[in-house]
Structures are given as C-alpha cells and as structure tokens.
Motif scaffolding. Structure first.
Motif, short mmCIF file in Angstrom:
data_model
loop_
_atom_site.label_atom_id
_atom_site.label_comp_id
_atom_site.label_asym_id
_atom_site.label_seq_id
_atom_site.Cartn_x
_atom_site.Cartn_y
_atom_site.Cartn_z
N ILE A 168 2.97 6.19 19.31
CA ILE A 168 2.81 5.68 17.95
C ILE A 168 3.90 4.65 17.62
O ILE A 168 3.59 3.59 17.06
N PRO A 169 5.18 4.90 17.96
CA PRO A 169 6.20 3.87 17.67
C PRO A 169 5.91 2.54 18.35
O PRO A 169 6.17 1.47 17.77
N GLU A 170 5.36 2.58 19.57
CA GLU A 170 5.05 1.33 20.26
C GLU A 170 3.97 0.55 19.52
O GLU A 170 4.05 -0.68 19.36
N ILE A 171 2.92 1.24 19.07
CA ILE A 171 1.85 0.57 18.33
C ILE A 171 2.37 0.01 17.02
O ILE A 171 2.05 -1.12 16.63
N CYS A 172 3.20 0.80 16.33
CA CYS A 172 3.79 0.33 15.07
C CYS A 172 4.63 -0.93 15.29
O CYS A 172 4.56 -1.88 14.51
N GLU A 173 5.39 -0.93 16.40
CA GLU A 173 6.23 -2.09 16.70
C GLU A 173 5.38 -3.30 17.02
O GLU A 173 5.63 -4.41 16.54
N HIS A 174 4.32 -3.10 17.82
CA HIS A 174 3.48 -4.22 18.25
C HIS A 174 2.79 -4.89 17.07
O HIS A 174 2.64 -6.12 17.05
N PHE A 175 2.38 -4.10 16.07
CA PHE A 175 1.65 -4.65 14.94
C PHE A 175 2.48 -4.73 13.66
O PHE A 175 1.96 -5.00 12.58
N SER A 176 3.81 -4.50 13.80
CA SER A 176 4.73 -4.59 12.65
C SER A 176 4.27 -3.71 11.49
O SER A 176 4.20 -4.14 10.34
N LEU A 177 3.94 -2.46 11.81
CA LEU A 177 3.50 -1.50 10.81
C LEU A 177 4.45 -0.31 10.76
O LEU A 177 5.07 0.04 11.76
N ARG A 225 4.97 3.82 10.41
CA ARG A 225 4.18 4.96 10.88
C ARG A 225 3.23 5.44 9.78
O ARG A 225 2.06 5.76 10.06
N THR A 226 3.71 5.46 8.55
CA THR A 226 2.87 5.91 7.42
C THR A 226 1.67 5.01 7.24
O THR A 226 0.54 5.48 7.03
N ALA A 227 1.88 3.68 7.33
CA ALA A 227 0.78 2.73 7.16
C ALA A 227 -0.27 2.90 8.26
O ALA A 227 -1.48 2.85 8.00
N LEU A 228 0.19 3.14 9.50
CA LEU A 228 -0.74 3.33 10.61
C LEU A 228 -1.55 4.61 10.42
O LEU A 228 -2.77 4.62 10.63
N GLN A 229 -0.87 5.69 10.05
CA GLN A 229 -1.57 6.96 9.83
C GLN A 229 -2.63 6.82 8.74
O GLN A 229 -3.76 7.30 8.87
N LEU A 230 -2.26 6.14 7.65
CA LEU A 230 -3.18 5.97 6.52
C LEU A 230 -4.38 5.11 6.93
O LEU A 230 -5.52 5.38 6.52
N MET A 231 -4.14 4.08 7.73
CA MET A 231 -5.21 3.21 8.18
C MET A 231 -6.25 3.98 8.99
O MET A 231 -7.46 3.83 8.80
N PHE A 232 -5.78 4.84 9.91
CA PHE A 232 -6.70 5.65 10.72
C PHE A 232 -7.42 6.68 9.86
O PHE A 232 -8.62 6.93 10.06
N LYS A 233 -6.71 7.26 8.92
CA LYS A 233 -7.31 8.27 8.05
C LYS A 233 -8.45 7.65 7.23
O LYS A 233 -9.54 8.23 7.12
N SER A 239 -9.89 -7.22 3.65
CA SER A 239 -10.48 -7.78 4.86
C SER A 239 -9.44 -7.92 5.96
O SER A 239 -9.75 -7.73 7.13
N ALA A 240 -8.21 -8.22 5.60
CA ALA A 240 -7.15 -8.35 6.60
C ALA A 240 -6.85 -7.00 7.24
O ALA A 240 -6.62 -6.91 8.44
N MET A 241 -6.89 -5.92 6.44
CA MET A 241 -6.65 -4.60 6.98
C MET A 241 -7.77 -4.17 7.92
O MET A 241 -7.53 -3.54 8.96
N ASP A 242 -9.03 -4.51 7.56
CA ASP A 242 -10.14 -4.19 8.45
C ASP A 242 -10.00 -4.91 9.79
O ASP A 242 -10.23 -4.31 10.85
N GLU A 243 -9.62 -6.18 9.72
CA GLU A 243 -9.43 -6.95 10.94
C GLU A 243 -8.28 -6.38 11.77
O GLU A 243 -8.37 -6.28 13.00
N LEU A 244 -7.21 -5.98 11.09
CA LEU A 244 -6.06 -5.42 11.80
C LEU A 244 -6.43 -4.11 12.49
O LEU A 244 -6.02 -3.86 13.63
N PHE A 245 -7.21 -3.26 11.83
CA PHE A 245 -7.61 -2.00 12.43
C PHE A 245 -8.44 -2.24 13.70
O PHE A 245 -8.24 -1.56 14.72
N ASP A 246 -9.34 -3.22 13.64
CA ASP A 246 -10.14 -3.56 14.82
C ASP A 246 -9.25 -4.02 15.97
O ASP A 246 -9.49 -3.69 17.14
N ARG A 247 -8.21 -4.78 15.65
CA ARG A 247 -7.28 -5.25 16.68
C ARG A 247 -6.50 -4.09 17.29
O ARG A 247 -6.23 -4.06 18.50
N ILE A 248 -6.13 -3.11 16.46
CA ILE A 248 -5.40 -1.94 16.95
C ILE A 248 -6.27 -1.12 17.90
O ILE A 248 -5.83 -0.69 18.97
#
Length: 399
Positions: free
Chosen positions: A311-320, A322-330, A288-297
C-alpha cells in the motif's frame, strides 16, 4: 563518477560473476522482473539467502544498504551478472526506459519487503525542460510614448529590457521593466507594452514553444515563470548576450545552440523561483479525475501483480495518502486495496498452477510473496485447500 558493481567497494554487499547462475546452480528458482525509472524509492527487498540478478536488457542502478535507513543507501551501476549477499537491502532502478532481469533465489527463501521510514531520492539525469521551437526573435528600440495596444497568443514570449524602461500590463496587472530585467508572457495571457513620455526602451523579444506539458507541469511552470518580473542576474544576463551573439553568426548549428541557450535561460529562471499552490478543481472535475485515477491504479496493480506490491508503494507512486486510497477503493468497489491485490494474486496463482509450468515455490516467488508458507496460507484461506490439493482436484476433474 558512478561506481559499478564490479568495483571493490561493492564487495561488502556482493560481487559480480561470469557464468549464468543456472549453469552452476540449476536448483535455484527465479522470477522475471521489470524495473522502471523512479525518482523516489522506499521499498527494498531483503532475502535471507544468496540472491542473483542477471540483466537481460537495459541499463540500471542497484541500490544497496545494510540497514533500513535511506541515509545508508549506496548506488552502483549494474553489471550483467550480480551476486547479492544474504540480509542486504536492495532495489533496482532503471536508467533506460525499462530494465529486464531475472532474480534467482533458493527455493526455501524468506523475503522481507521493507518500506524505509524515509524515501531514497535517486537523481537520474533526465530532461525536464525541452524547447520545441523558437518561433521568432527580435531586437526592438522604442522611443518615448510608444504604445502597443496588446495581444494574446498560444505560445510563450520572453521580453528582456536591454536599456531603458518598459511598462507592460498583463491580464489587467501593471508591471515595470527596467535595465536588464525580463518577463515571460504565458500562452493565452493578454499583454500590452508601452513607454512613458521620458524613457526609451531597447529590448529583445523571443517567441518560443515548449514540448506538450502535462497539467501538473503547466501549473508548476506557469506559476514559476509568469506574472513576475525577473531582476538582474549575472548568469542569465550572460546567457542572453550569448543568445544575441549566436543569432547573428550564420554558421552551422547556430539554431541548435540558440535552443540550448534559451533552455538554460528558462532552467536558471526556474531554479530561482518556487511554484505557487495549485487551485482546487471544481467538484465535477474532481469526480472525473478521481474516476480516471482509480482506473490507472487498477491498471498499475494488474501490470505489477508479479511484484510484492504494498500500500505505501502505491500511495507513493500516485501521490496519495493511505486514507485517500482506502476511501477510493471503498467507494468504487467496496473493498480494501490490500484485499483486492491479494485476491488478484491468488487468481493469477490458480492460472499458473493449472498451466503446470512452475513449482509452487516458483509461483510464490513470481507473485511476490514473502515466503512459500505465507502463499500457501493465503491460498488455503481463500479456496479452503492447499495449492497442491487444488492441482490434484483439477487433474481428477479432467479424467
């Protein structure tokens, strides 16, 4: 003290001016931007032409550098009208809630958005600890064989032993407090207090509430403040004495000063400790936390679509990572974040083209593209026509 952009030391990067640039250079294109407060800055703009910043609302700091190295970054408090020379790296950080400004550049600009190898840390003067209320403060003297069977409550409790020794059991763990030592019980912690058969204990108790803490702050601050004995420290001992002294004066603003002293005590304690690692959440909570985080992104991308998001800026803003961000979108939309951002920008560009309020160069700049050529190429790849052809086709369809 801070240096301003009107200072002579800013001249190697640019200078201030006095008349709005649109009056003397009406041919320039411009983009409205909003800067926010950030602690870590890694993304900097670098134009190949003269650029101009005109602040409309808010106060901020301009970060500038001749190289893509955080160690070379200089800070300047921003005046209202600022000219920046070509090939200077710069970023704007707001020190108010937000800062609104116009960015002007030549229509044939080339923008290089650079992510510095290491982040620049901007240390804004912000409150981190806020005492909401002191609920009670007492000085107690206990004889040998005193026993308090224990309680728990939903606020913090500080116990400072002035003289003697006090035993305390917190959630099943035994601690011993000696002269000039203190301990803090956190909300929900069950604790007892007692003396043995050979020691008195004179101690101060302060009950207090801090402002509503975020889950991260709760984890960090709780780990730093509770389940430990703080030994004698001269600064903290002096602050506690001042707190006791102030509590008996009865003069105006006594309570305000007591809150300030207690805040400083907590800050001094936090400065001397290190937070322990947080426990990993269960799988269901993690989901549920990941779903909420994706909505915030997604919301963050939509809100900042007019900026050159990376992508680096988004990763920095959400403390993620790059791999975690890519996987979340996938997993969520079966699409890479880069493609999602580009598609959103191009969708917005179509709306702007149909509004017929901006030139193609202005749309390119407003949507954060590094050049009009890159914008046109991206548009053509998605819609199989140039932006001008898109406008012409829609005009013909209206006839």
């Amino acid at each position: 003290m801070q240096r301003e952009t009107s200072n002579d030391s800013f001249l190697e990067y640019g200078q201030t001016y006095h008349e709005p640039i649109r009056l003397t250079h009406p041919d320039l294109i411009h983009q409205h931007q909003t800067a926010i407060t950030r602690r870590y800055v890694s993304q900097f703009y670098c134009f190949n032409c003269d650029t101009y910043i005109e602040v409309h609302d808010g106060i901020g700091v301009l970060l500038v550098s001749h190289t893509a190295d955080a160690a070379d970054v200089q800070e300047f408090a921003m005046n209202r009208l600022i000219h920046i020379k070509p090939n200077v790296y710069f970023a704007v950080v707001s020190t108010t809630q937000k800062l609104e400004f116009e960015l002007y550049a030549e229509s044939n600009y080339s923008l290089h958005v650079t992510d510095f190898p290491s982040q620049y840390e901007f240390l804004a003067v912000l409150p981190r600890i806020e005492m909401q209320k002191i609920l009670g403060y007492y000085y107690r003297i206990r004889t040998p064989n005193y026993c308090f069977k224990g309680e728990q409550h939903n606020f913090f409790e500080l116990t400072y032993v002035d003289e003697g020794e006090l035993e305390t059991e917190v959630d099943g763990t035994l601690y011993q407090l000696k002269d000039k030592e203190l301990m803090i019980y956190g909300p929900g912690q069950f604790h007892t207090q007692y003396t043995d058969d050979s020691h008195n204990a004179s101690y101060m108790t302060v009950l207090f509430d801090m402002r509503n803490l975020t889950p991260v702050e709760q984890e960090v601050w709780y780990d730093a403040l509770i389940n430990r004995v703080f030994h004698y420290d001269q600064k903290i001992n002096s602050l506690i004495k001042a707190f006791v002294r102030e509590s008996t004066t009865g003069i105006p603003y006594m309570n305000s000063l007591m809150l300030c002293l207690l805040t400083e005590i907590i800050i001094r304690l936090l400065q001397g400790t290190y937070a322990s690692p947080m426990n990993q959440p269960s799988n269901s909570v993690h989901k549920s936390a990941m779903d909420e985080l994706f909505d915030r992104i997604i919301a963050y991308i939509d809100e900042n679509i007019y900026l050159p998001l990376t992508i680096p800026e988004i990763c920095e803003h959400f403390s993620l990572s790059r791999t975690a961000l890519q996987l979340m979108f996938k997993n969520s939309i079966d699409q890479s974040p880069k493609k999602y951002i580009n598609d959103k920008k191009l969708e917005r560009s179509c709306q702007m083209l149909l509004e017929n309020r901006y030139t193609i160069s202005e749309i390119s700049l407003r949507l954060g593209y590094t050049s009009i050529h890159y914008f046109s190429k991206s548009f053509n790849m998605k819609y199989h026509m140039s932006p001008s052809e898109f406008v012409k086709q829609n005009l013909q369809n209206k006839k």
